[in-house]
Design an enzyme around this catalytic site. Structure first.
Site, PDB file in Angstrom:
ATOM      1  N   LYS A   1      21.461 121.165  -3.743  1.00 25.90           N
ATOM      2  CA  LYS A   1      22.818 120.778  -3.324  1.00 25.90           C
ATOM      3  C   LYS A   1      23.730 121.991  -3.059  1.00 25.90           C
ATOM      4  O   LYS A   1      24.625 121.907  -2.228  1.00 25.90           O
ATOM      5  CB  LYS A   1      23.456 119.887  -4.387  1.00 25.90           C
ATOM      6  CG  LYS A   1      22.925 118.469  -4.395  1.00 25.90           C
ATOM      7  CD  LYS A   1      23.726 117.597  -5.334  1.00 25.90           C
ATOM      8  CE  LYS A   1      23.208 116.181  -5.300  1.00 25.90           C
ATOM      9  NZ  LYS A   1      24.011 115.265  -6.112  1.00 25.90           N
TER      10      LYS A   1
ATOM     11  N   ASP B   1      29.057 112.073  -2.915  1.00 27.93           N
ATOM     12  CA  ASP B   1      29.110 111.747  -4.351  1.00 27.93           C
ATOM     13  C   ASP B   1      30.553 111.399  -4.740  1.00 27.93           C
ATOM     14  O   ASP B   1      30.803 110.589  -5.630  1.00 27.93           O
ATOM     15  CB  ASP B   1      28.622 112.933  -5.193  1.00 27.93           C
ATOM     16  CG  ASP B   1      27.100 113.010  -5.223  1.00 27.93           C
ATOM     17  OD1 ASP B   1      26.454 111.968  -4.982  1.00 27.93           O
ATOM     18  OD2 ASP B   1      26.556 114.098  -5.469  1.00 27.93           O
TER      19      ASP B   1
HETATM   20  P1  NAP Z   1      23.964 118.887 -14.116  1.00 27.06           P
HETATM   21  O1  NAP Z   1      24.612 119.600 -12.994  1.00 27.06           O
HETATM   22  O2  NAP Z   1      22.720 119.428 -14.697  1.00 27.06           O
HETATM   23  O3  NAP Z   1      25.049 118.768 -15.295  1.00 27.06           O
HETATM   24  C1  NAP Z   1      24.747 118.167 -16.498  1.00 27.06           C
HETATM   25  C2  NAP Z   1      25.973 118.120 -17.387  1.00 27.06           C
HETATM   26  O4  NAP Z   1      25.644 117.340 -18.520  1.00 27.06           O
HETATM   27  C3  NAP Z   1      26.411 119.487 -17.883  1.00 27.06           C
HETATM   28  O5  NAP Z   1      27.807 119.493 -17.999  1.00 27.06           O
HETATM   29  C4  NAP Z   1      25.748 119.564 -19.258  1.00 27.06           C
HETATM   30  O6  NAP Z   1      26.464 120.334 -20.192  1.00 27.06           O
HETATM   31  C5  NAP Z   1      25.793 118.127 -19.686  1.00 27.06           C
HETATM   32  N1  NAP Z   1      24.722 117.819 -20.623  1.00 27.06           N
HETATM   33  C6  NAP Z   1      23.402 117.892 -20.361  1.00 27.06           C
HETATM   34  N2  NAP Z   1      22.699 117.508 -21.451  1.00 27.06           N
HETATM   35  C7  NAP Z   1      23.601 117.216 -22.403  1.00 27.06           C
HETATM   36  C8  NAP Z   1      23.489 116.775 -23.747  1.00 27.06           C
HETATM   37  N3  NAP Z   1      22.302 116.553 -24.306  1.00 27.06           N
HETATM   38  N4  NAP Z   1      24.621 116.563 -24.447  1.00 27.06           N
HETATM   39  C9  NAP Z   1      25.821 116.776 -23.868  1.00 27.06           C
HETATM   40  N5  NAP Z   1      26.000 117.199 -22.631  1.00 27.06           N
HETATM   41  C10 NAP Z   1      24.891 117.409 -21.879  1.00 27.06           C
HETATM   42  O7  NAP Z   1      23.628 117.381 -13.723  1.00 27.06           O
HETATM   43  P2  NAP Z   1      24.417 116.453 -12.677  1.00 27.06           P
HETATM   44  O8  NAP Z   1      23.848 116.566 -11.341  1.00 27.06           O
HETATM   45  O9  NAP Z   1      25.864 116.706 -12.859  1.00 27.06           O
HETATM   46  O10 NAP Z   1      24.028 115.002 -13.209  1.00 27.06           O
HETATM   47  C11 NAP Z   1      24.548 114.492 -14.417  1.00 27.06           C
HETATM   48  C12 NAP Z   1      24.139 113.034 -14.576  1.00 27.06           C
HETATM   49  O11 NAP Z   1      24.733 112.240 -13.553  1.00 27.06           O
HETATM   50  C13 NAP Z   1      22.635 112.818 -14.464  1.00 27.06           C
HETATM   51  O12 NAP Z   1      22.245 111.882 -15.415  1.00 27.06           O
HETATM   52  C14 NAP Z   1      22.446 112.220 -13.089  1.00 27.06           C
HETATM   53  O13 NAP Z   1      21.342 111.353 -13.042  1.00 27.06           O
HETATM   54  C15 NAP Z   1      23.749 111.433 -12.950  1.00 27.06           C
HETATM   55  N6  NAP Z   1      24.067 111.248 -11.528  1.00 27.06           N
HETATM   56  C16 NAP Z   1      24.116 109.967 -11.086  1.00 27.06           C
HETATM   57  C17 NAP Z   1      24.408 109.733  -9.781  1.00 27.06           C
HETATM   58  C18 NAP Z   1      24.466 108.323  -9.301  1.00 27.06           C
HETATM   59  O14 NAP Z   1      24.401 108.091  -8.087  1.00 27.06           O
HETATM   60  N7  NAP Z   1      24.608 107.363 -10.193  1.00 27.06           N
HETATM   61  C19 NAP Z   1      24.665 110.791  -8.893  1.00 27.06           C
HETATM   62  C20 NAP Z   1      24.621 112.107  -9.387  1.00 27.06           C
HETATM   63  C21 NAP Z   1      24.319 112.309 -10.722  1.00 27.06           C
HETATM   64  P3  NAP Z   1      26.323 121.930 -20.321  1.00 27.06           P
HETATM   65  O15 NAP Z   1      27.288 122.488 -19.334  1.00 27.06           O
HETATM   66  O16 NAP Z   1      26.667 122.202 -21.726  1.00 27.06           O
HETATM   67  O17 NAP Z   1      24.897 122.249 -19.984  1.00 27.06           O
END
Ligand code: NAP
Length: 518
Positions: free
Chosen positions: A307, A344
């Protein structure tokens, strides 16, 4: 019939586009499977090499052919040395194929390796009994295709089948260009094996392949990366693919879990858009970019880990992409330029705005990663007062500075309440954990971006408190709907897209449960 009688050749234009490979341990099972599929699939391949005693199946094949004179059948008895299961000699392989032809199979498939080991007369004799598909499979790579064909064409065959393995997306381009050229002079059959070969499985028929192969059901694939006939027809609509069909896809690494092909192909079908949407597993972005212009691909959904990386390759971006620094949607214009969008943001904002106004609403976003960024910038744009809480506080502070939002400390969670809480972390994907405890959920609406499972622990806790919930599937549907609008200029069939997403999630959940119990 005596050996000198030459049968009418199978005319390429009469063959259906999809041939279903049928495997079984014995003749009864083979015919039972074939009987079950012939109504929808008038073209099948009997893999004699999978049978424990192929000779015993021949009379059953004859009865089947007598009963179904309208269907086309290929008899194949691939030797182990060429990637099949048959351990007999080349002479007995030829004998079996000849007998299968005598039972009514109109086509026989013989690999080049065997053709090289028999006398020209034996091959000629086989060809008097059935149309011959001379085939070559490369289970490792896509290379030297012209040289391979040059080794095949000295043998007179009705069809030349060249099936290499794609290790990159670009290998599909190589194969399809080869087919385009070779099909001027020969009746060609070709596709790439492997997960990355899906482009050619869906598109090689328009590049000159007379037909393609499919599995009967998942688990009965006869080649790596083979998809089922149902998927080729219903999902990729292979019967409708023509020169005008536009190609879209989801690019990422990995992408096999993506819901997008199911949802987008359903949307194209519902709105009668002549387009197909594929899973593009790119190990490098460079590989994907090399295909965009050559296939050509009209648009893509971009997912992890590309991305951000794709930004450098775009000619222009919308304001959402520049703000968030992430692009999840690309459009390729007629002149080949690539334009980036971020849908998004629509995926977060639209479902919330369907329930409440965001102007001055207090919203807490959990997380500071890519999805959180889209949420924070989108919500701020709509006039919301946004708070960010993240495991790593420095990242929350940085995002808050960039978006003019505020940071919330975990200790303050129980002191404040919100209109909306949005979980933008993966916590909950395991079906057990919640990012918040019940007494920390102080809001009117709770939105969990996690979409699989559909009912997360956080949503369950929120429901128990009588709060309104938004499942992650809503975000998925809205961001995909916005992509559809950008690509086609038409309103998206959001209800159909939602129906398909929910059905797919239910199927995945049922599969997980059956694995647990069984
Ligand atoms: P990302 O860029 O990897 O960011 C993950 C975030 O979650 C970071 O802020 C991380 O914190 C935090 N995190 C990860 N593991 C954690 C834990 N065990 N406890 C607390 N905080 C935690 O991922 P992303 O792309 O933003 O995606 C995040 C979620 O949104 C995923 O589950 C994804 O499937 C979902 N999503 C859904 C859609 C949809 O269409 N529904 C679209 C996009 C994303 P740190 O900064 O401390 O690492």
């Amino acid at each position: 019939m005596n050996a000198a009688t030459v049968l009418p050749r199978v005319q390429p234009h009469r063959l259906p586009k999809v041939c279903v490979a049928v495997t079984a341990r014995d003749g009864d099972e083979l015919i039972e499977k074939a009987e079950g599929l012939v109504r929808d699939n008038p073209f099948v391949e009997f893999r004699l090499d999978y049978l424990t005693r192929p000779g015993l199946a021949l009379p059953k094949i004859k009865r089947f052919m007598d009963l179904h004179p309208h269907i086309f059948v290929i008899a194949t008895c691939r030797r182990a040395a060429a990637g099949g299961k048959y351990r007999g000699s080349v002479a007995s392989q030829i004998d079996l194929l000849g007998k299968a032809a005598a039972m009514g199979c109109q086509l026989v498939d013989l690999e080049l390796q065997s053709a090289l080991r028999i006398k020209p007369k034996q091959l000629e004799k086989l060809r008097t009994r059935a149309s011959l598909i001379l085939s070559y499979h490369d289970f490792k790579a896509t290379k030297k295709l012209e040289e391979t064909l040059a080794k095949m064409t000295p043998f007179q065959a009705d069809f030349y089948k060249v099936v290499p393995t794609a290790t990159t997306l670009h290998d599909n381009v190589v194969l399809m260009k080869f087919l385009e050229k070779a099909s001027y002079d020969h009746s060609m059959v070709g596709l790439c094996m492997g997960e990355q070969g899906i482009i050619s499985r869906a598109l090689s028929v328009r590049a000159g392949s007379i037909f393609t192969f499919a599995a009967l059901v998942p688990g009965e694939e006869t080649a790596p990366g083979q998809v089922t006939a149902k998927m080729l027809r219903d999902l990729y609509r292979i019967e409708q693919v023509d020169a005008a069909t536009r190609v879209y896809g989801v690019v990422g690494n990995p992408v096999s879990h993506s819901l997008s092909p199911t949802v987008m192909n359903a949307a194209f079908r519902r709105e009668s858009v002549n387009a197909v949407y594929l899973s593009l597993h790119a190990k490098t972005l460079k590989d994907f970019l090399a295909c965009v212009r050559e296939i050509p691909i009209s648009g893509v959904s971009v997912t992890m880990p590309y991305k951000q990386e794709i930004l450098d390759s775009l000619d222009n971006t919308d304001a959402h992409t520049s703000k968030t620094g992430a692009c999840n949607t690309v459009v390729r214009s007629q002149d080949g330029k690539l334009y980036g969008f971020n849908t998004d943001i629509a995926g977060v904002v639209r479902p919330v705005e369907q329930r409440t106004s965001l102007e001055k609403a207090r919203v807490l976003v959990l997380g500071a990663g890519g999805a959180a960024r889209a949420a924070v910038f989108g919500l701020k744009d709509r006039g919301a007062e946004v708070y960010i809480l993240n495991r790593t506080s420095s990242k929350a502070e940085k995002l808050a500075r960039q978006a003019r939002a505020r940071v919330l400390k975990k200790a303050d969670l129980k002191k404040v309440s919100f209109d909306v809480i949005i979980n933008a972390t993966p916590v909950g994907m395991n079906g057990k954990d919640s990012p918040l405890k019940p007494d920390e959920i102080r809001a009117r609406i709770v939105f969990d971006m996690v979409y699989d499972p559909q009912e997360t622990r956080l949503l369950k806790l929120a429901r128990e408190k009588g709060l309104e919930v938004i499942p992650g599937s809503e975000m998925f549907v809205h961001q995909a709907a916005r992509q559809f609008e950008i690509w086609t200029g038409k309103p998206a069939p959001a209800d159909e897209m939602r129906r398909v997403v929910l059905m797919e999630l239910q199927e995945r959940s049922a599969l997980r449960n059956s694995k647990k119990t069984g």
